[in-house]
Design an enzyme around this catalytic site. Structure first.
Site, PDB file in Angstrom:
ATOM      1  N   ASP A  24      -3.516   5.973  11.636  1.00 53.88           N
ATOM      2  CA  ASP A  24      -2.576   5.510  10.627  1.00 53.88           C
ATOM      3  C   ASP A  24      -1.320   6.374  10.694  1.00 53.88           C
ATOM      4  OD1 ASP A  24      -1.132   4.800   8.397  1.00 53.88           O
ATOM      5  OD2 ASP A  24      -2.748   5.145   6.953  1.00 53.88           O
ATOM      6  N   SER A  34       0.811  -1.217   0.000  1.00 57.39           N
ATOM      7  CA  SER A  34       0.000   0.000   0.000  1.00 57.39           C
ATOM      8  C   SER A  34       0.848   1.272   0.000  1.00 57.39           C
ATOM      9  CB  SER A  34      -0.946   0.012   1.196  1.00 57.39           C
ATOM     10  OG  SER A  34      -0.220  -0.117   2.409  1.00 57.39           O
ATOM     11  N   HIS A  91       1.127   5.307   6.466  1.00 62.60           N
ATOM     12  CA  HIS A  91       0.958   5.925   5.146  1.00 62.60           C
ATOM     13  C   HIS A  91       1.106   7.445   5.269  1.00 62.60           C
ATOM     14  CE1 HIS A  91      -1.223   2.029   4.989  1.00 62.60           C
ATOM     15  NE2 HIS A  91      -0.610   1.955   3.810  1.00 62.60           N
TER      16      HIS A  91
END
Length: 474
Positions: A441, A190, A444
């Site tokens: 998160d 990702s 990312h």
């Protein structure tokens, strides 16, 4: 007849007038010099000096730059199936409307083609990003920090400055010209998707591409220069399966460390540029195989009580070497392979699933504030070792480049979505009364945000290669 007294008096008066005039001129000159110096010194610079971050001199403490990521092992915040679905889904973004920036300035301008792009510092650029969350319709909602309610925006304005040369702002027109008639393929997890979407968002500002992808693979085509951008999922870069093997039951991921992923090997040899980015799925529960023999496990205990020699970090090194060597020795591949080094996360006081947090981070770290994170450093070293082994084995005309972003991005704890990873209007963004942080998160990168720098670095590597400024394989 004039007396001697009158002559002496007149002469004395003249002297006094001359002396007075000289004194006045001296005072006026002093005032002018003082005012001019004040004016020059008081004029504001357009950018913050590049060797300072809010007054902290990076050059004074370059050896102390390490990572503030806690003592945990970073893990992805999703399972295999949900990640694949998320990777293939195209989301519309929301947020404030801002004017699209004119991207006409040159992408050239490096002082030296062999300048170390990864030795430098972050500086504040008031020009801001090349796009907004509202001008990029394919931005994944998980990285749409402004659309998800993040209140601050300063993290969008910090740019990377190499110490010995300039890193130009990304020029979309220049990129499309350099890649005319070519294909660039992103392979990985990702984080690779994060970089690919950043590139698409920047290019979208000058041309809307055609979507020619499917659920197996994303494919975008820019008609003006016949440029194709491809991305597909390969978390380990090598062959893997969940089918039963020996005493390992169904459902446990079996990773064949010495067999390249056949999915990307079908397509990448036809690419002109291949960008690898992965590493964050190796802490996932799995079993490692070499020559069809089980040599290690991760988060799964072997019922046979056999000695296991391969750890998750060693598996990362082997898989990196396997996948890169497969391209570097492929008879039909002559492209440029760019390896994006291990991307640091910034979970503090735990992992993604044990209360780790990056809440409230709105500026880059200062030198001396970061804390060494052994796992990130080991993963970076293992990946680099695998890269170098592949370089030694190269037999074709391809080129391999390591885009070493790890150290620079240890500063950027401010660039993650944190609790602003979803559009949910009822999401929790602050710690509870007991001090526990909300789910977030810290792996990312927000878009726009620090990840856009990866593509500036990538463009510089492509420019050096395609304009013939470097001829070495490494």
């Amino acid at each position: 007849m004039t007396s001697a007294y009158s002559r002496d008096y007149s002469r004395s008066s003249n002297y006094r007038r001359v002396a007075s005039s000289i004194a006045i001129l001296g005072v006026l000159l002093t005032i002018f010099v003082t005012w001019d110096s004040w004016f020059i010194l008081s004029r504001p610079n357009r950018l913050v000096p590049t060797n300072y971050i809010y007054g902290a001199n990076l050059a004074e403490d370059s050896d102390s730059v390490v990572s503030q990521e806690g003592g945990h092992v970073a893990k992805p915040d999703h399972d295999d199936e949900s990640e694949v679905e998320m990777e293939l889904e195209v989301d519309a973004s929301t947020g404030e409307t801002e004017p699209v920036r004119n991207q006409t300035e040159s992408s050239e301008g490096s002082d030296s083609s062999d300048c170390d792009l990864y030795d430098g510092q972050w500086y504040y650029d008031p020009e801001g990003p090349l796009y907004t969350n509202n001008t990029c319709p394919i931005l994944s909602q998980n990285q749409n920090c402004q659309g998800n309610g993040r209140p601050d925006k300063e993290y969008e304005n910090w740019r990377w400055k190499p110490s010995q040369c300039e890193l130009p702002r990304f020029n979309a027109t220049k990129f499309l010209e350099l890649m005319s008639g070519k294909t660039i393929t992103f392979v990985g997890d990702s984080v690779a998707r994060n970089q690919m979407e950043s590139l698409l968002c920047i290019l979208w500002q000058v041309e809307v591409p055609r979507n020619r992808g499917n659920r197996r693979m994303q494919r975008w085509f820019f008609k003006s220069n016949s440029v194709t951008i491809i991305r597909f999922w390969s978390a380990w870069l090598v062959h893997h399966t969940t089918e039963p093997f020996s005493y390992v039951p169904d459902g446990i991921t079996k990773i064949h460390l010495d067999v390249p992923d056949e999915t990307f090997m079908e397509l990448t040899p036809k690419s002109d540029v291949v960008v690898f980015s992965n590493g964050h799925w190796f802490p996932k529960r799995s079993v490692y195989l070499l020559n069809n023999e089980i040599v290690g496990t991760q988060l799964w205990n072997s019922p046979e009580n056999l000695a296991m020699n391969i750890t998750s970090t060693e598996a990362y090194e082997i898989s990196t070497e396997t996948s890169l060597t497969a391209l570097a020795t492929h008879s039909n591949y002559s492209g440029l392979t760019i390896v994006t080094s291990y991307s640091p996360d910034h979970y503090e006081n735990g992992a993604w699933n044990t209360g780790g947090s990056c809440t409230g981070k709105d500026r880059p770290l200062f030198p001396g504030q970061v804390v060494e994170h052994e796992y990130t450093n080991i993963m970076h070293d293992k990946q680099t070792a695998g890269f170098h082994q592949a370089v030694k084995k190269r037999t074709n005309e391809s080129k391999l480049k390591l885009m070493d972003i790890t150290e620079a991005f240890k500063y950027r704890h401010d660039g993650h979505p944190g609790p602003y990873r979803s559009l949910d209007p009822n999401k929790i963004t602050k710690r509870d009364p007991n001090g526990r942080p909300p789910p977030q998160d810290c792996l990312h990168w927000c878009m726009p945000g620090p990840v856009d720098t990866w593509n500036e670095l990538m463009l510089e590597l492509i420019r050096r290669e395609f304009e013939g400024n470097q001829n070495s394989a490494f």
